[in-house]
Design an enzyme around this catalytic site. Sequence first.
Site, PDB file in Angstrom:
ATOM      1  N   HIS A 170       3.080   7.956 -10.000  1.00  0.00           N
ATOM      2  CA  HIS A 170       2.388   6.777  -9.472  1.00  0.00           C
ATOM      3  C   HIS A 170       2.309   6.713  -7.948  1.00  0.00           C
ATOM      4  O   HIS A 170       1.468   6.011  -7.402  1.00  0.00           O
ATOM      5  CB  HIS A 170       3.105   5.531 -10.000  1.00  0.00           C
ATOM      6  N   TYR A 222       4.019 -10.414 -13.133  1.00  0.00           N
ATOM      7  CA  TYR A 222       3.316  -9.476 -12.251  1.00  0.00           C
ATOM      8  C   TYR A 222       2.015  -9.020 -12.902  1.00  0.00           C
ATOM      9  O   TYR A 222       2.000  -8.576 -14.042  1.00  0.00           O
ATOM     10  CB  TYR A 222       4.203  -8.258 -11.977  1.00  0.00           C
ATOM     11  N   THR A 239      -2.953  -1.877  -3.917  1.00  0.00           N
ATOM     12  CA  THR A 239      -2.838  -2.991  -4.854  1.00  0.00           C
ATOM     13  C   THR A 239      -2.204  -4.199  -4.188  1.00  0.00           C
ATOM     14  O   THR A 239      -1.587  -4.106  -3.135  1.00  0.00           O
ATOM     15  CB  THR A 239      -1.981  -2.617  -6.079  1.00  0.00           C
TER      16      THR A 239
END
Length: 719
Positions: A445, A561, A574
Amino acid sequence: MAEAHQAVAFQFTVTPDGIDFQLSREVLKNIYVSGVTSWRKRFIRFKNGILTGVYPASPSSWLIVVIAIMSTMYARIDPSVGMIDGIKKTLPVRDYLTTQTQTVLSAMLFATGLWLTLILILRYILKVLLSYHGWIFEPHGKMSVTTKIWANLVKLFSGRRPLLYSFQASLPRLPVPSIDATIARYLESVRPLLDDEQYKQMESVANEFRKDPAPKLQKYLILKSWWATNYDLLYITPTHRQAARAGNVVHAMLMYRRKLDRGEHAPLRALDIVPMCSYQMERIFNTTRIPGVDTDYVQHLKESKHMVVYHKGRFFKVWLYYGGRHLQPSELEMQFQKILNDKTEPQPGELKVAALTAGERIPWATARATFFSQGVNKTSLDTIEKAAIFLTLDDEAHGYDQEKLRSLDLYAKSLLHGKCYDRWFDKSFTLIAYKNGKLGANAEHSWADAPIIGHLWEYLLSTDCFHLGYTEEGHCKGDTNKNLPPPSMLQWDIPQECQDIIESSYNIAKTIADDVDFHGCIFDDFGKGLIKKCRTSPDAFTQIALQLAHFRDKGEFCLTYEASMTRMFREGRTETVRSCTNESTAFVRAMEDPHRTGEEKLALFRRAAEKHQLMYRLAMTGAGIDRHLFCLYVVSKYLGIDSPFLKQVLSEPWRLSTSQTPQQQQHLVDIQKFPNHISAGGGFGPASFPVLLLVMVTSRRSDHFFRKQNVYLLTQFSF
């Protein structure tokens, strides 16, 4: 493959009669073709670099400006107001040129300067236009006059046929929100989670922070902002031949990478107008996360001509080129089938060596420096880390089966962590081909976000099924070159001490993987179409439903979240949408109250949905909460300033994570026409997001905790 044969291109033998010299014409041809291909690739990159560099203008527009200036000069009109004469007087070679040549050269230099100035003006105008975000706050399906004018202006100044990186220089920087706005939104987000006394205490701490040291930290952020930029088919399997499916998809990846290298993919645009940042896409291939004792770093190569394949504990190197061209799908299938047919046993320690990438980072970094810094271990590790693609030919069969209750659960679990040693978790992604022809990917990620891998999968999906295809027997189409050198197995010399570290990393990863529960189900009663008909945002509908489900399950609310992209800004990634709001909790409580009427519940739902949409839009436009607070925290650490407020904010646990992966970014497959070609999409492993933020910016020690507590920093996609 020319590179693999250069050593034997020329052979000579000393004999009593002299030197016997032999020349391999085939190899020389391959070397020549490879060289031509390499220079052609460089030329295309150079050409596209120029097109991107002058966008939204074009090289031909330079010629138009030059001709226009020259025409005015011949008409005895000076559009430069004396600047051309000034350039003529300062030309360093004026003594060697005629007067007419000096005038022409000076006019061309002025025209070039004017052309570059116009490009900068156009880019600045486009950047100003792209800084307008009023369109995102308007009701769905409605557009104000202001937004219509703005949209037409953006189209006008966006030029024609943009390349992937054409808009990068025109994207605005991510703005720094005001301290007052961020604190106000933060307090509003935690109000549903705190009782009156707790909220009063938090309000007091926040107000103290607002007075000091927030203004000082904010100045540093503003100063920095001036120079910083910030799927498998669910129901259909095209072939059940493992090697064939991998061959088609790897070839499709090479096609995608070629367009990526040349910047020829169309940029993603919201409403087909507003461009998204493409910065993350350049690291899809040839990228590995390298472990370090203090901090990791991402290694990205401009070029890589090989891939690495893992099968039953062995690692194989496979060249991706032959004679200056990509290997064809049928040739890749042949190479992968050779690996599947190979019965060689793994070398000592080789079977679970990839578990080093699944465990804690310091042991992996230490082992890498100690046992993989020289000899065959270094050569093999370099081969893996510098590979364009890492492929696992899995020895299990997975996929969605309507007859098997937990098939989707096992499919997702396999994609997320596998056996904890059969994916190289540090690679940008691991492509996984199962025995039954199903595919998937496991992505690291830190280098990019889920939409980037999603963009790649959509291309693979359409290319594999609708462009490349398979024979009736399920093999890849096309002929094969029988002269291709076979895959070469990587060699290892792993001592017992290193094997013990590998086993320890495996045990840690296996314990965490076994602690992860997954349950997935297919919901097809209705979709976003029906929700939109009710004039409600599908995302808001889902988020509010999750709040209701969580409350019914746990009997309480929690910090929630949801990820929102900020790619309308340069190098944006993000922001967090805090989905648990006063409005959503009011709706949930009303749903649990038998005395509330349906009309009241519906009114509360609409209010909650509007609030969620507002929060999402604020996050997308750079007015979120968490990134600003985290950056203030980083600055406070740099300056050695202790802030109780920021400590408390960063220590709050995210109990519910609701991130999702986008689909249909490119609209390459018509789902209405091919409904069975729907993708299973993607998902994320469990994560502790306050720690995740620290992982991306600060020290590796934060990542140790993260990996121990939460499996991996991974994304999984299926297809």
